[in-house]
Design an enzyme around this catalytic site. Structure first.
Site, PDB file in Angstrom:
ATOM      1  CG  ASP A  10      -8.739  37.020  45.673  1.00  0.00           C
ATOM      2  OD1 ASP A  10      -9.085  37.344  46.810  1.00  0.00           O
ATOM      3  OD2 ASP A  10      -7.843  36.191  45.443  1.00  0.00           O
ATOM      4  CG  ASP A  61       1.660  51.730  44.850  1.00  0.00           C
ATOM      5  OD1 ASP A  61       1.943  52.913  45.088  1.00  0.00           O
ATOM      6  OD2 ASP A  61       2.192  50.763  45.443  1.00  0.00           O
ATOM      7  CG  HIS A 104      -6.842  36.683  49.523  1.00  0.00           C
ATOM      8  ND1 HIS A 104      -7.068  36.060  48.313  1.00  0.00           N
ATOM      9  CD2 HIS A 104      -6.002  35.874  50.207  1.00  0.00           C
ATOM     10  CE1 HIS A 104      -6.392  34.926  48.276  1.00  0.00           C
ATOM     11  NE2 HIS A 104      -5.736  34.778  49.404  1.00  0.00           N
ATOM     12  CG  ASN A 111      -2.362  27.736  51.549  1.00  0.00           C
ATOM     13  OD1 ASN A 111      -1.526  27.705  50.660  1.00  0.00           O
ATOM     14  ND2 ASN A 111      -3.108  28.799  51.787  1.00  0.00           N
ATOM     15  CB  ALA A 165      -5.595  24.292  41.774  1.00  0.00           C
ATOM     16  CB  SER A 199      -3.380  32.967  48.076  1.00  0.00           C
ATOM     17  OG  SER A 199      -4.508  32.190  48.343  1.00  0.00           O
TER      18      SER A 199
END
Length: 465
Positions: free
Chosen positions: A225, A234, A256, A351, A362, A414
């Site tokens: 990405d 975190d 993203h 999308n 994909a 995504s």
């Protein structure tokens, strides 16, 4: 190899070398008025097992070849290719060739390929974008611009967006038990209390992640990405392996990539009142920066990341990116190489909206395609139709974001893909034989069936073990 001299034509027409940057390729396409989505370079996909013969055939044609194996961990640095005409990705059996070098040897997409050639196909390389940017590139509509958080900022805070999605999910679960949203039955109240105690996002709850005993320990998850915020609190203390394929540091200045890594690999218990948003909290994180800080890349940058992830034997490889066109031979070869090595590639379906097909990569038969679900577990309006293998939460997904924001709630396929990647890592930890195609089949077999066509949701909602 020495770095290439900048001797391209002023209009950018010559910026199609193997070492050209994404920005140079985009500027050159604009300069020549090319709206096809092609970069001007070509991809050569070799027949299965013919990679070495293919490499020799390139050299016999006088091409200067760079090999990914010449780079540490096969992390190809395109800006270090020097005067190479082509770069080979040996794990997947694909080579990138500069446009001028290819055309000088009649190696364009329309070239005739001899039956005894090690080459399977020659195809134009294309631009690739983070999913929402791809749709902006094609259509430029305000509706699409709001997906994945790339639209105008809203006054509502990420926490408020998360809570809105959470409440909708709680109402759905209550309805499934036969209760009205405000019915107040003891069973409903007990369920809502249990969800709040778990303190997880609606997506993780829907995928049964909080109740899973698995952590993805010992599993490598590669997210290809825009990189990652390497200093996000975190992830303090977590070893992160990073590599860039766009000539920019792995540090994510876009957001993203950090968001997707957060869902697939984030912590079990973030600090303070932050809900759990991560699935594979003990996984090894591999961040491949295949998209620039503007969210753009090319087929070659993605293939380089795929090659790197396979070379590093990442059992799960997640991609929330897309580009134009039908199934592409190079992506299909990469997906097959992953399966052959006991690895699984997972990609966001795109999308474009219901009725439109899934995008590349994909739509390749060897890569798992993921659709998006809303908080009522219905297909999202932006999710495509067609080659869909499985579905996951994609609307109003709360996850990590580069500092100083730290967290953000955004939507898109995504956001669905890393839910599947995280669950795949949990399943991979549960049994040593759940690798590659076996892992793919397990995800489909255990998915929660939904009352929608297979072309919209595939096998259904992904579930954790």
């Amino acid at each position: 190899m020495a770095k290439q001299n900048k001797n391209d034509a002023p209009d950018g027409s010559g910026a199609n070398h193997a070492s050209s940057s994404i920005d140079d390729l985009l500027l050159a396409a604009l300069a020549r008025g090319d709206e096809s989505g092609d970069t001007g370079r070509y991809l050569i996909t070799f027949k299965d097992g013919a990679g070495e013969d293919g490499l020799n055939s390139l050299r016999t044609q006088g091409l200067r070849v760079a090999d990914a194996r010449d780079f540490n961990d096969q992390a190809v640095a395109f800006d270090s290719l020097g005067d190479a005409d082509t770069v080979l990705f040996p794990e997947i059996g694909v080579a990138l060739v500069g446009g001028d070098a290819a055309q000088a040897r009649s190696m364009g997409a329309a070239a005739d390929i001899a039956a005894d050639s090690p080459i399977e196909s020659i195809d134009a390389e294309r631009f690739v974008f983070a999913e929402a940017l791809y749709n902006n590139y094609l259509r430029g509509t305000a509706q699409v611009q709001e997906l994945d958080g790339f639209g105008p900022a809203t006054a509502e805070s990420p926490t408020g967006e998360y809570l809105r999605g959470f409440l909708r999910a709680a109402e759905l679960i209550a309805k499934e038990l036969g209760h009205a949203p405000n019915g107040g039955s003891q069973q409903e109240l007990d369920l809502q209390e249990e969800i709040m105690v778990l303190g997880a996002t609606w997506g993780l709850t829907a995928c049964k992640v909080p109740s899973s005993v698995r952590s993805a320990a010992g599993i490598r998850i590669a997210v290809l990405d825009t990189g990652m915020d390497l200093g996000h609190p975190d992830f303090a203390g977590r070893p992160i392996v990073g590599a860039t394929f766009v000539g920019q540091p792995v540090q994510d200045l876009h957001g993203h990539g950090t968001h997707c890594i957060g869902t697939a690999c984030g912590p079990k218990a973030p600090a303070g009142a932050t809900p759990r948003y991560g699935i594979g909290y003990r996984s090894s994180v591999y961040s491949g920066k295949v998209l620039s800080n503007s969210g753009s890349g090319s087929t070659a940058s993605v293939l380089a990341g795929m090659n790197w992830a396979i070379a590093n034997r990442c059992q799960v490889i997640s991609m929330s990116l897309g580009g134009p066109g039908g199934p592409q031979p190079a992506y299909t070869a990469a997906g097959q190489a992953a399966l052959n090595n006991g690895l699984l590639m997972i990609a966001a379906a795109g999308n474009p909206g219901a009725g439109a097909p899934a995008g590349a990569p994909a739509n390749s038969p060897t890569i798992m395609s993921v659709a998006s679900l809303d908080t009522n577990l219905a297909p999202s309006s932006y999710s495509p139709t067609g080659k869909i293998d499985i579905a996951a939460p994609g609307r109003d997904v709360f996850s990590a974001w580069p500092r100083p924001t730290r967290y953000k709630t955004i939507s898109g396929t995504s956001m669905a893909a890393p839910h599947v990647a995280g669950c795949a890592a949990l399943w991979a930890e549960s049994a040593a034989n759940l690798r590659g195609l076996a892992l793919w089949r397990k995800l489909l077999a255990t998915a929660r069936r939904l009352p929608y066509p297979v072309v919209r949701v595939g096998a259904g909602l992904v579930q954790a073990p």
